[in-house]
Design a protein around this motif. Structure first.
Motif, PDB file in Angstrom:
ATOM      1  N   ALA A 123       0.848  -1.199   0.000  1.00  0.00           N
ATOM      2  CA  ALA A 123       0.000   0.000   0.000  1.00  0.00           C
ATOM      3  C   ALA A 123       0.882   1.246   0.000  1.00  0.00           C
ATOM      4  O   ALA A 123       1.722   1.427   0.881  1.00  0.00           O
ATOM      5  N   PHE A 124       0.666   2.096  -0.985  1.00  0.00           N
ATOM      6  CA  PHE A 124       1.379   3.366  -1.074  1.00  0.00           C
ATOM      7  C   PHE A 124       0.352   4.483  -1.156  1.00  0.00           C
ATOM      8  O   PHE A 124      -0.444   4.543  -2.099  1.00  0.00           O
ATOM      9  N   LYS A 125       0.336   5.304  -0.155  1.00  0.00           N
ATOM     10  CA  LYS A 125      -0.607   6.420  -0.059  1.00  0.00           C
ATOM     11  C   LYS A 125      -2.055   5.964  -0.258  1.00  0.00           C
ATOM     12  O   LYS A 125      -2.775   6.466  -1.124  1.00  0.00           O
ATOM     13  N   PRO A 126      -2.506   5.018   0.583  1.00  0.00           N
ATOM     14  CA  PRO A 126      -3.867   4.499   0.422  1.00  0.00           C
ATOM     15  C   PRO A 126      -4.916   5.500   0.876  1.00  0.00           C
ATOM     16  O   PRO A 126      -4.652   6.393   1.676  1.00  0.00           O
ATOM     17  N   ASP A 127      -6.126   5.315   0.356  1.00  0.00           N
ATOM     18  CA  ASP A 127      -7.249   6.103   0.863  1.00  0.00           C
ATOM     19  C   ASP A 127      -8.132   5.161   1.684  1.00  0.00           C
ATOM     20  O   ASP A 127      -7.761   4.018   1.954  1.00  0.00           O
ATOM     21  N   LEU A 128      -9.290   5.639   2.087  1.00  0.00           N
ATOM     22  CA  LEU A 128     -10.163   4.841   2.948  1.00  0.00           C
ATOM     23  C   LEU A 128     -10.716   3.599   2.266  1.00  0.00           C
ATOM     24  O   LEU A 128     -11.218   2.702   2.941  1.00  0.00           O
ATOM     25  N   LYS A 129     -10.612   3.519   0.958  1.00  0.00           N
ATOM     26  CA  LYS A 129     -11.082   2.324   0.252  1.00  0.00           C
ATOM     27  C   LYS A 129     -10.293   1.088   0.667  1.00  0.00           C
ATOM     28  O   LYS A 129     -10.811  -0.018   0.607  1.00  0.00           O
ATOM     29  N   LEU A 130      -9.054   1.276   1.092  1.00  0.00           N
ATOM     30  CA  LEU A 130      -8.273   0.132   1.555  1.00  0.00           C
ATOM     31  C   LEU A 130      -8.950  -0.534   2.750  1.00  0.00           C
ATOM     32  O   LEU A 130      -8.980  -1.763   2.850  1.00  0.00           O
ATOM     33  N   LEU A 131      -9.537   0.264   3.627  1.00  0.00           N
ATOM     34  CA  LEU A 131     -10.267  -0.297   4.770  1.00  0.00           C
ATOM     35  C   LEU A 131     -11.447  -1.145   4.296  1.00  0.00           C
ATOM     36  O   LEU A 131     -11.709  -2.220   4.833  1.00  0.00           O
ATOM     37  N   GLU A 132     -12.147  -0.679   3.276  1.00  0.00           N
ATOM     38  CA  GLU A 132     -13.278  -1.426   2.722  1.00  0.00           C
ATOM     39  C   GLU A 132     -12.815  -2.738   2.084  1.00  0.00           C
ATOM     40  O   GLU A 132     -13.472  -3.774   2.229  1.00  0.00           O
ATOM     41  N   VAL A 133     -11.702  -2.670   1.396  1.00  0.00           N
ATOM     42  CA  VAL A 133     -11.161  -3.883   0.767  1.00  0.00           C
ATOM     43  C   VAL A 133     -10.821  -4.924   1.829  1.00  0.00           C
ATOM     44  O   VAL A 133     -11.157  -6.104   1.686  1.00  0.00           O
ATOM     45  N   ILE A 134     -10.182  -4.500   2.900  1.00  0.00           N
ATOM     46  CA  ILE A 134      -9.812  -5.422   3.974  1.00  0.00           C
ATOM     47  C   ILE A 134     -11.050  -6.063   4.582  1.00  0.00           C
ATOM     48  O   ILE A 134     -11.079  -7.268   4.844  1.00  0.00           O
ATOM     49  N   GLU A 135     -12.096  -5.278   4.795  1.00  0.00           N
ATOM     50  CA  GLU A 135     -13.333  -5.815   5.362  1.00  0.00           C
ATOM     51  C   GLU A 135     -13.998  -6.829   4.434  1.00  0.00           C
ATOM     52  O   GLU A 135     -14.681  -7.742   4.883  1.00  0.00           O
ATOM     53  N   ALA A 136     -13.801  -6.686   3.137  1.00  0.00           N
ATOM     54  CA  ALA A 136     -14.445  -7.570   2.161  1.00  0.00           C
ATOM     55  C   ALA A 136     -13.702  -8.891   1.963  1.00  0.00           C
ATOM     56  O   ALA A 136     -14.258  -9.823   1.374  1.00  0.00           O
ATOM     57  N   ILE A 137     -12.497  -9.005   2.476  1.00  0.00           N
ATOM     58  CA  ILE A 137     -11.714 -10.231   2.290  1.00  0.00           C
ATOM     59  C   ILE A 137     -12.247 -11.324   3.203  1.00  0.00           C
ATOM     60  O   ILE A 137     -12.480 -11.108   4.386  1.00  0.00           O
ATOM     61  N   ASP A 138     -12.436 -12.495   2.628  1.00  0.00           N
ATOM     62  CA  ASP A 138     -12.931 -13.644   3.390  1.00  0.00           C
ATOM     63  C   ASP A 138     -11.815 -14.160   4.294  1.00  0.00           C
ATOM     64  O   ASP A 138     -10.852 -14.764   3.837  1.00  0.00           O
ATOM     65  N   ARG A 139     -11.952 -13.943   5.596  1.00  0.00           N
ATOM     66  CA  ARG A 139     -10.911 -14.314   6.549  1.00  0.00           C
ATOM     67  C   ARG A 139     -10.837 -15.819   6.764  1.00  0.00           C
ATOM     68  O   ARG A 139      -9.873 -16.323   7.325  1.00  0.00           O
ATOM     69  N   ARG A 140     -11.839 -16.549   6.304  1.00  0.00           N
ATOM     70  CA  ARG A 140     -11.749 -18.012   6.382  1.00  0.00           C
ATOM     71  C   ARG A 140     -10.737 -18.524   5.366  1.00  0.00           C
ATOM     72  O   ARG A 140     -10.106 -19.554   5.573  1.00  0.00           O
ATOM     73  N   ILE A 141     -10.568 -17.798   4.286  1.00  0.00           N
ATOM     74  CA  ILE A 141      -9.591 -18.187   3.261  1.00  0.00           C
ATOM     75  C   ILE A 141      -8.225 -17.591   3.577  1.00  0.00           C
ATOM     76  O   ILE A 141      -7.196 -18.252   3.431  1.00  0.00           O
ATOM     77  N   TYR A 142      -8.206 -16.341   3.998  1.00  0.00           N
ATOM     78  CA  TYR A 142      -6.961 -15.655   4.333  1.00  0.00           C
ATOM     79  C   TYR A 142      -6.975 -15.251   5.805  1.00  0.00           C
ATOM     80  O   TYR A 142      -7.348 -14.135   6.149  1.00  0.00           O
ATOM     81  N   PRO A 143      -6.581 -16.162   6.697  1.00  0.00           N
ATOM     82  CA  PRO A 143      -6.625 -15.837   8.124  1.00  0.00           C
ATOM     83  C   PRO A 143      -5.595 -14.784   8.542  1.00  0.00           C
ATOM     84  O   PRO A 143      -5.752 -14.141   9.566  1.00  0.00           O
ATOM     85  N   LEU A 144      -4.549 -14.605   7.738  1.00  0.00           N
ATOM     86  CA  LEU A 144      -3.540 -13.593   8.030  1.00  0.00           C
ATOM     87  C   LEU A 144      -3.407 -12.663   6.833  1.00  0.00           C
ATOM     88  O   LEU A 144      -3.246 -13.109   5.696  1.00  0.00           O
ATOM     89  N   ILE A 145      -3.480 -11.372   7.109  1.00  0.00           N
ATOM     90  CA  ILE A 145      -3.305 -10.360   6.072  1.00  0.00           C
ATOM     91  C   ILE A 145      -2.145  -9.466   6.497  1.00  0.00           C
ATOM     92  O   ILE A 145      -2.102  -8.984   7.631  1.00  0.00           O
ATOM     93  N   VAL A 146      -1.211  -9.277   5.579  1.00  0.00           N
ATOM     94  CA  VAL A 146      -0.058  -8.416   5.835  1.00  0.00           C
ATOM     95  C   VAL A 146      -0.143  -7.219   4.891  1.00  0.00           C
ATOM     96  O   VAL A 146      -0.190  -7.376   3.677  1.00  0.00           O
ATOM     97  N   ILE A 147      -0.208  -6.036   5.473  1.00  0.00           N
ATOM     98  CA  ILE A 147      -0.229  -4.797   4.711  1.00  0.00           C
ATOM     99  C   ILE A 147       1.164  -4.175   4.818  1.00  0.00           C
ATOM    100  O   ILE A 147       1.691  -4.026   5.920  1.00  0.00           O
ATOM    101  N   VAL A 148       1.749  -3.831   3.688  1.00  0.00           N
ATOM    102  CA  VAL A 148       3.062  -3.206   3.690  1.00  0.00           C
ATOM    103  C   VAL A 148       2.905  -1.733   3.312  1.00  0.00           C
ATOM    104  O   VAL A 148       2.464  -1.412   2.211  1.00  0.00           O
TER     105      VAL A 148
END
Length: 66
Positions: free
Chosen positions: A15-40
């Motif tokens: 992530a480089f200079k993200p806006d609030l849409k990044l928060l929405e994207v994270i919320e939309a990710i199925d955590r059952r498939i991706y239990p760990l998310i790493v944001i750089v």
């Protein structure tokens, strides 16, 4: 994919200079498939610190600063 294999999956999001849409994207990710998310944070600067702080409050989410 088998359930036990999913426990080893991580999603890496640069992530480089993200806006609030990044928060929405994270919320939309199925955590059952991706239990760990790493944001750089790829050097976004202090003005984007608030977004990364909000992200780091999420369980199963790691924010790395670069």
């Amino acid at each position: 994919m088998r359930r036990k294999d999913r426990a080893n999956l991580a999603l890496l999001i640069p992530a480089f200079k993200p806006d609030l849409k990044l928060l929405e994207v994270i919320e939309a990710i199925d955590r059952r498939i991706y239990p760990l998310i790493v944001i750089v944070d790829d050097g976004s600067g202090i003005e984007f610190q608030g977004i990364f702080d909000q992200l780091s409050d999420n369980k199963g989410l790691v924010v790395l600063r670069h």
